[in-house]
Design an enzyme around this catalytic site. Structure first.
Site, mmCIF file in Angstrom:
data_model
loop_
_atom_site.group_PDB
_atom_site.id
_atom_site.type_symbol
_atom_site.label_atom_id
_atom_site.label_comp_id
_atom_site.label_asym_id
_atom_site.label_seq_id
_atom_site.Cartn_x
_atom_site.Cartn_y
_atom_site.Cartn_z
ATOM 1 N N GLY A 1 0.829 -1.194 0.000
ATOM 2 C CA GLY A 1 0.000 0.000 0.000
ATOM 3 C C GLY A 1 0.864 1.244 0.000
ATOM 4 O O GLY A 1 2.034 1.219 0.390
ATOM 5 N N CYS A 2 0.285 2.355 -0.418
ATOM 6 C CA CYS A 2 1.068 3.589 -0.530
ATOM 7 C C CYS A 2 1.472 4.134 0.843
ATOM 8 O O CYS A 2 2.635 4.505 1.055
ATOM 9 C CB CYS A 2 0.294 4.633 -1.319
ATOM 10 S SG CYS A 2 -1.386 4.938 -0.750
ATOM 11 N N TYR A 3 0.545 4.188 1.783
ATOM 12 C CA TYR A 3 0.896 4.664 3.125
ATOM 13 C C TYR A 3 1.927 3.746 3.797
ATOM 14 O O TYR A 3 2.909 4.239 4.381
ATOM 15 C CB TYR A 3 -0.346 4.752 3.995
ATOM 16 C CG TYR A 3 -1.234 5.946 3.763
ATOM 17 C CD1 TYR A 3 -0.752 7.252 3.828
ATOM 18 C CD2 TYR A 3 -2.593 5.775 3.506
ATOM 19 C CE1 TYR A 3 -1.587 8.349 3.647
ATOM 20 C CE2 TYR A 3 -3.440 6.866 3.323
ATOM 21 C CZ TYR A 3 -2.931 8.147 3.392
ATOM 22 O OH TYR A 3 -3.769 9.237 3.223
ATOM 23 N N THR B 1 4.205 1.970 2.432
ATOM 24 C CA THR B 1 5.505 2.185 1.800
ATOM 25 C C THR B 1 6.232 3.357 2.454
ATOM 26 O O THR B 1 7.409 3.246 2.835
ATOM 27 C CB THR B 1 5.337 2.439 0.295
ATOM 28 O OG1 THR B 1 4.789 1.270 -0.329
ATOM 29 C CG2 THR B 1 6.676 2.775 -0.355
ATOM 30 N N ALA B 2 5.538 4.481 2.598
ATOM 31 C CA ALA B 2 6.166 5.662 3.199
ATOM 32 C C ALA B 2 6.515 5.422 4.662
ATOM 33 O O ALA B 2 7.624 5.737 5.112
ATOM 34 C CB ALA B 2 5.241 6.862 3.071
#
Length: 344
Positions: free
Chosen positions: A149-151, A153-154
């Site tokens: 997921g994008c969140y 990853t960060a």
């Protein structure tokens, strides 16, 4: 020649994968060809109606998303809503490289999946975050890959070195702001321009966001200690980008923490630890597969602060998918992916 199909090509993730593939050296030299492009409600329309910036493919007609259309391709990217990938993947050849941008195969804990997604757990696939210890080897030659997921990853890139080196308490807080493209392309009242422009709002607070267990899972992979994650996502009026501010209690000095990050990311092609005094910003990574990281210690509060900036559609989705494809095929990991953002 390697043939690629993209299911969900009309959406933001599918479009970003295609943008990156069109700039991939393998596409330019003929090693890679782009085959079937599929959609659900948009089947029968042209790609150009949804992604006019993808000029080389603008006249392609989107086909219906089903196994017969996707069969016969060497690689299939699934850019589908959560819960739609598993049944489709089961119908494709085991030797096909399937790269799923949805959540269906990210979580290893069936109970966590059922709690947050409300359906039967389909299993887990190798996790497409090469920077996670051991993940790169699992991705080489893989035939099934779950894009993070994008969140997560960060957040994971911001926190992994500190957790892995036992330099912070594993009770972490993540507050991350994101642009509206992370919510997908479906029409929703709360994502209308008049609702978003000039406003910022938190959502799915108090541990309710589906990415919470995924962040915890990634951190647990590098520590034997109990991990807790408090995650608050915030929607801001921009189309792309995530800025995650992650904090945890610490007694370690900044020099020791910074050394851990330098060690972890010195040889990583896409993760960049910024010099002291320089902070990440989403505008510096838009359009790129780069992640910019900064670390600090609030000595008065005994709190470690790590900030990460990524483009949610590149490193947070499409770029991670292409990076994983490169590893699965034995191609250079960085092919087709840039660390150069678009500014202003």
């Amino acid at each position: 020649m390697t043939s690629v199909a993209v299911a969900g090509a009309s959406g933001y993730a599918g479009g970003e994968i295609l943008r990156l593939l069109l700039g991939h050296p393998a596409y330019a030299d003929g090693r890679l060809t782009i085959g079937a492009l599929t959609a659900a409600a948009s089947a029968g329309t042209t790609l150009g109606e949804h992604h006019p910036h993808l000029l080389p493919l603008s006249g392609r007609v989107l086909e219906t998303t089903d196994a017969d259309v996707l069969a016969g391709h060497d690689i299939v990217f699934l850019a589908l809503p959560h819960g739609h990938s598993a049944a489709l993947a089961d119908q494709l050849d085991p030797d096909t490289v399937i790269i799923d941008c949805g959540a269906d195969f990210r979580l290893t804990d069936a109970a966590a999946w059922e709690r947050f997604y409300g359906s039967t757990h389909a299993g887990s696939w190798p996790y497409g975050l090469p920077e996670l210890p051991g993940a790169r080897d699992r991705l080489r030659g893989a035939r099934r890959i779950a894009v993070p997921g994008c969140y997560p990853t960060a957040a994971l890139l911001a926190l992994l070195p500190a957790i892995a080196e036992d330099l912070v308490e594993p009770a972490v807080t993540v507050v991350a702001v994101s642009g509206t493209s992370g919510a997908g392309r479906a029409a929703k009242t709360d994502l209308l321009g008049s609702e978003v422009i000039g406003s910022a709002r938190a959502y799915n607070i108090g541990g309710k966001h589906r990415h919470t267990p995924e962040i915890a899972q990634g951190l647990r992979a590098v520590t034997d200690k109990d991990v807790t994650v408090s995650f608050t996502p915030v929607l801001i009026p921009t189309s792309r980008g995530i800025l995650a501010t992650c904090t945890a209690r610490t007694e370690a000095p900044l020099s020791q923490l910074r050394a851990a990050y330098e060690k972890a990311y010195d040889s990583e092609p896409f993760v960049h630890l910024l010099p002291d005094g320089q902070l990440p910003k989403t505008g510096a990574v838009i359009g790129s597969n780069a992640a910019q990281i900064a670390v600090a210690v609030d000595e008065d509060a005994s709190t470690f602060v790590a900030i990460a900036a990524i483009d949610n559609l590149v490193k947070g989705t499409g770029g991670a998918a292409v990076q994983s494809m490169n590893l699965a095929l034995g191609w250079p990991e960085t092919e087709g992916l840039s660390i150069v953002g678009v500014a202003p």
